[in-house]
Scaffold this active site. Sequence first.
Site, short mmCIF file in Angstrom:
data_model
loop_
_atom_site.label_atom_id
_atom_site.label_comp_id
_atom_site.label_asym_id
_atom_site.label_seq_id
_atom_site.Cartn_x
_atom_site.Cartn_y
_atom_site.Cartn_z
N ASN A 9 -18.83 30.25 -37.52
CA ASN A 9 -18.81 30.39 -36.07
C ASN A 9 -17.84 29.36 -35.51
O ASN A 9 -18.16 28.17 -35.47
CB ASN A 9 -20.24 30.17 -35.54
CG ASN A 9 -20.31 30.18 -34.02
OD1 ASN A 9 -19.33 30.53 -33.35
ND2 ASN A 9 -21.46 29.78 -33.48
N LYS A 11 -16.84 28.98 -32.52
CA LYS A 11 -17.13 28.60 -31.12
C LYS A 11 -15.83 28.63 -30.30
O LYS A 11 -15.04 29.54 -30.49
CB LYS A 11 -17.84 27.25 -31.09
CG LYS A 11 -19.06 27.27 -32.03
CD LYS A 11 -20.00 26.13 -31.86
CE LYS A 11 -21.15 26.30 -32.86
NZ LYS A 11 -22.19 25.29 -32.72
N HIS A 101 -27.10 33.44 -29.68
CA HIS A 101 -26.84 32.11 -30.24
C HIS A 101 -27.45 31.06 -29.31
O HIS A 101 -27.48 31.24 -28.10
CB HIS A 101 -25.34 31.87 -30.38
CG HIS A 101 -25.03 30.59 -31.06
ND1 HIS A 101 -24.94 29.39 -30.38
CD2 HIS A 101 -24.81 30.29 -32.37
CE1 HIS A 101 -24.69 28.42 -31.25
NE2 HIS A 101 -24.61 28.94 -32.46
N GLU A 103 -26.42 28.38 -28.09
CA GLU A 103 -25.59 27.92 -26.97
C GLU A 103 -25.55 28.96 -25.85
O GLU A 103 -25.44 28.62 -24.68
CB GLU A 103 -24.18 27.56 -27.47
CG GLU A 103 -24.20 26.22 -28.19
CD GLU A 103 -23.25 26.09 -29.35
OE1 GLU A 103 -22.24 26.82 -29.41
OE2 GLU A 103 -23.53 25.26 -30.25
N GLU A 173 -31.70 29.31 -36.67
CA GLU A 173 -30.92 28.13 -36.30
C GLU A 173 -31.76 27.24 -35.38
O GLU A 173 -31.77 27.45 -34.16
CB GLU A 173 -29.65 28.53 -35.58
CG GLU A 173 -28.69 29.34 -36.42
CD GLU A 173 -27.26 29.16 -35.93
OE1 GLU A 173 -26.43 28.65 -36.70
OE2 GLU A 173 -26.97 29.51 -34.77
N GLY A 179 -25.08 21.21 -34.56
CA GLY A 179 -24.07 20.24 -34.14
C GLY A 179 -24.57 18.81 -34.10
O GLY A 179 -23.92 17.94 -33.52
N SER A 215 -25.99 22.36 -38.74
CA SER A 215 -25.47 21.21 -39.50
C SER A 215 -25.35 21.48 -41.00
O SER A 215 -25.55 20.58 -41.82
CB SER A 215 -26.31 19.96 -39.23
OG SER A 215 -26.15 19.57 -37.88
P1 PGA Z 1 -23.13 23.61 -36.65
O1 PGA Z 1 -23.30 24.94 -35.75
O2 PGA Z 1 -22.88 24.07 -38.06
O3 PGA Z 1 -21.95 22.90 -36.06
O4 PGA Z 1 -24.39 22.84 -36.53
C1 PGA Z 1 -24.00 26.05 -36.24
C2 PGA Z 1 -24.00 27.14 -35.20
O5 PGA Z 1 -23.99 26.84 -34.00
O6 PGA Z 1 -24.03 28.34 -35.53
#
Ligand code: PGA
Length: 254
Positions: A9, A11, A101, A103, A173, A179, A215
């Site tokens: 992803n 982003k 997701h 976010e 997730e 993140g 992460s």
């Molecule tokens: P990350 O994000 O690996 O940076 O923690 C995962 C995601 O948002 O799908």
Amino acid sequence: MRQVVFAANWKMHLGPEEARAYLKTFFERSRLPDGRLPEGCEVWFFPPAVSLEAVAQALVGRSGFLAGAQNVYWEPKGAFTGEISAPLAAAAGARAVLVGHSERRHRFGEIDADTERKLSAVLEAQLLPLLCVGETLAEREAGNTLDVVTRQLEAALGRRPPAALQQVTVAYEPVWAIGTGRNATPRDAAEVHRAIRRWLAEHGAKSSRILYGGSVSLKNAAELLAERELDGVLVGGASLDPATWGELVRSTAA
Ligand code: PGA
């Protein structure tokens, strides 16, 4: 044979030019024999919408790879400035779409009912939904993880017939892991995966895949994927560098 999905992803990173350069480096540096993935392994890229077509084109003819959209609006077309629809994503080459997701939920105010509408639109456009679910830290600390995840599954998938459910991949997730550099332990992830798998099986989908995200890095991917409950990983930060991502895929795919 075990099937493993490595989903990237990106982003809000990597425009079309950068995406093309990324994939060139990825294929050069991943040391995949003839650029081919080991059997049973798939790599999915979720670039920003403006780079979808570039990524989809760069993946043409490569089996096991696909491009997907990070988000779509549920209407197929119309006066919705700034949005893209599932058919538009498909026209740009997407074969999958992220839905719900964290976010989208927490920064853009998407509610459970939105994930339901978006999931319908994605299936209607014959694309594969990757539904993201997960609890916040406060919800985990209050012991509500499984309730939250079940509520999110119910809302997005509860009224779908088994045939449609089989098309859905779920990503667990935890919001506190995204993140932050703090991943769930394989054991904690597996516990939630089992609950999700049970819910899916009770609703007629016995073979849906469940990925873990939050992460995931080159350091912990092998340990996480050693847990057989994980059918793959959804990776943000560690997918942005093509050499790191190539190494993560190559070293854990076999
Ligand atoms: P990350 O994000 O690996 O940076 O923690 C995962 C995601 O948002 O799908």
